[in-house]
Design an enzyme around this catalytic site. Sequence first.
Site, PDB file in Angstrom:
ATOM      1  N   TRP A  91     -22.806  28.586   9.234  1.00  0.00           N
ATOM      2  CA  TRP A  91     -24.015  28.008   8.656  1.00  0.00           C
ATOM      3  C   TRP A  91     -25.269  28.668   9.211  1.00  0.00           C
ATOM      4  CZ3 TRP A  91     -23.422  25.217   4.494  1.00  0.00           C
ATOM      5  CH2 TRP A  91     -22.263  24.473   4.312  1.00  0.00           C
ATOM      6  N   LYS A 104     -24.342  29.211   3.788  1.00  0.00           N
ATOM      7  CA  LYS A 104     -23.028  29.414   4.394  1.00  0.00           C
ATOM      8  C   LYS A 104     -22.613  30.860   4.199  1.00  0.00           C
ATOM      9  CE  LYS A 104     -18.692  27.041   5.230  1.00  0.00           C
ATOM     10  NZ  LYS A 104     -17.843  25.883   4.877  1.00  0.00           N
ATOM     11  N   GLU A 132     -37.223   7.006   0.468  1.00  0.00           N
ATOM     12  CA  GLU A 132     -36.253   5.938   0.717  1.00  0.00           C
ATOM     13  C   GLU A 132     -36.480   5.234   2.056  1.00  0.00           C
ATOM     14  OE1 GLU A 132     -34.123   8.940  -1.959  1.00  0.00           O
ATOM     15  OE2 GLU A 132     -35.606   8.981  -0.359  1.00  0.00           O
ATOM     16  N   THR A 162     -38.638   9.015  -6.343  1.00  0.00           N
ATOM     17  CA  THR A 162     -38.440  10.243  -5.579  1.00  0.00           C
ATOM     18  C   THR A 162     -38.071  11.372  -6.519  1.00  0.00           C
ATOM     19  OG1 THR A 162     -37.139  11.319  -3.850  1.00  0.00           O
ATOM     20  CG2 THR A 162     -36.037   9.564  -5.087  1.00  0.00           C
TER      21      THR A 162
END
Length: 542
Positions: free
Chosen positions: A445, A440, A330, A185
């Site tokens: 957020w 942020k 994964e 990855t």
Amino acid sequence: MYGQMMFKPLLISSLLEHAANFHADTAIISKNLDTSLHTTNWGEVSANAKRFAKALNALNVQHGDCVATLAWNNYRHVEAWYAISGSGLICHTINPRLFPEQLIFIVNDAKDRVLIFDKTFLPLILAIKTHISNVETFICLDAYDEDIKQALPEVQFYDDLVQQQTADYDWPEFDELTASSLCYTSGTTGHPKGVLYSHRSTVLHTLAACIPDSLNLSAQDVMLPVVPMFHVHAWGSPYAAAMVGCTLILPGPYLDGESLVKMIDDYQVTVALGVPTIWQGLISAAQKLGSQLCSMTRNVVGGSACPPSMIATFKQDYHCETIHAWGMTEASPLGTVNQLKAKHKDLSASEQAEIRLSQGRPPFGIQVRIVNQENDTTSIQQDVGAIGNLQIKGHWIVKHYFGASDALLTSDGWFDTGDIARLNSDGYLTISDRAKDLIKSGGEWISSVELENIAMGHPEVAMAAVIAAKHEKWDERPVLVAVKQPNSPITEMEILDYYHDKIAKWQIPDKVIFVDAIPLSGTGKMLKRKLREDFVNILLDS
């Protein structure tokens, strides 16, 4: 007491055997490097895979050794794939778009004994050859070529090796937990991390991918995997194609919109798989060429969030259903797939379209949960719509990275994906952002994905990425990096005005930066890390 049923280990070779036994004459059409086309079928692919397995057995490799492939989506690569894993070796697919230093690292980390490559990658092989001394055999995935032989004297040629063998080969039977393939990855900091799949995990993943509530594949389909085989096994599509015995169309390196439109129309492709940037190019080419993509019933979108405008275009203009999916290396990669439930059939078209925007539901074999960001084992899933860290577990989820002994899972056995997400009451997953890409601002957020989707809805925006830029007062503020459609006169203010009434005013980006192109990874994802390096101080500077 055990059940009294036969036991057969779940092995990758059984997929190809099934295709050869029951779909031998089903076509596999491959585009060569010189743009010519090659037609074969599952029967011939199976026979050549057996021949190449015998050739590999004659080399100095042992059960469990890694054999690397550096190749595009083509029929020889599929044959080699099955030969490697089927004979008990580990198929290590390499992304040729990685930096040379990364390529050297992963070849050495995997301890590859054999490296198989398309001739287009010869310069890359020559550039790294002195740094990968563990590789003992180089095989060019093509017919004999004197120029390649001159440049790399020790090279062997795939076609020669196959022709020297017969197909009287029985696939060996071994433990289904045996390692089958290795993918690295690139979505991590530092060196790429390896994920080592097993035969069992791969076959179970393939079953899950084929079912109607997933990709809904059958022998009647004509499949075009645009996602490269070096990217998480083209999302497992060549395995799935063998399991159902469908026609397989392999585009080679020709992933541009016009080439794909031609292949779709010429071979009546019913289902295609790729990342949003691929589909963006396809739509532009279809509009230019006047194609209606009439054969396409569905396209699978993964890798990154699909803009709502793209889903609407496929549905309204091409009568093609976009299957939004989510996954990662994964997870082999399938995590969730967006298919409607029976109760959704009575909803209006706009209500169904709203559901289609999420990344969908996990198939059998996968569990998902949302946890509190402060405590990795505190599930807040019962609070429908709550946003938190996405964690997964299941039959084809990584346990630990290749060669690493460090604990990867949470204390109660879940893998943290690094995504911020929420689940609705029906279990549909919506990815808000990668944790590292959240912005942020003043303690609140902001989702970069949501801002990108809005920008992509503007007809004069070809591509959009949103990053966090440093801000003296608010700590971070969103900045939009955009590529205009060709010859578009759109201005920064026009794009910012487009956000009004679509999102809270305080979330609107502070600035728009127009660029000629947004950097992409080897798998077609936007390289936001590079954009942050370039523009992180843009608001401070101004």
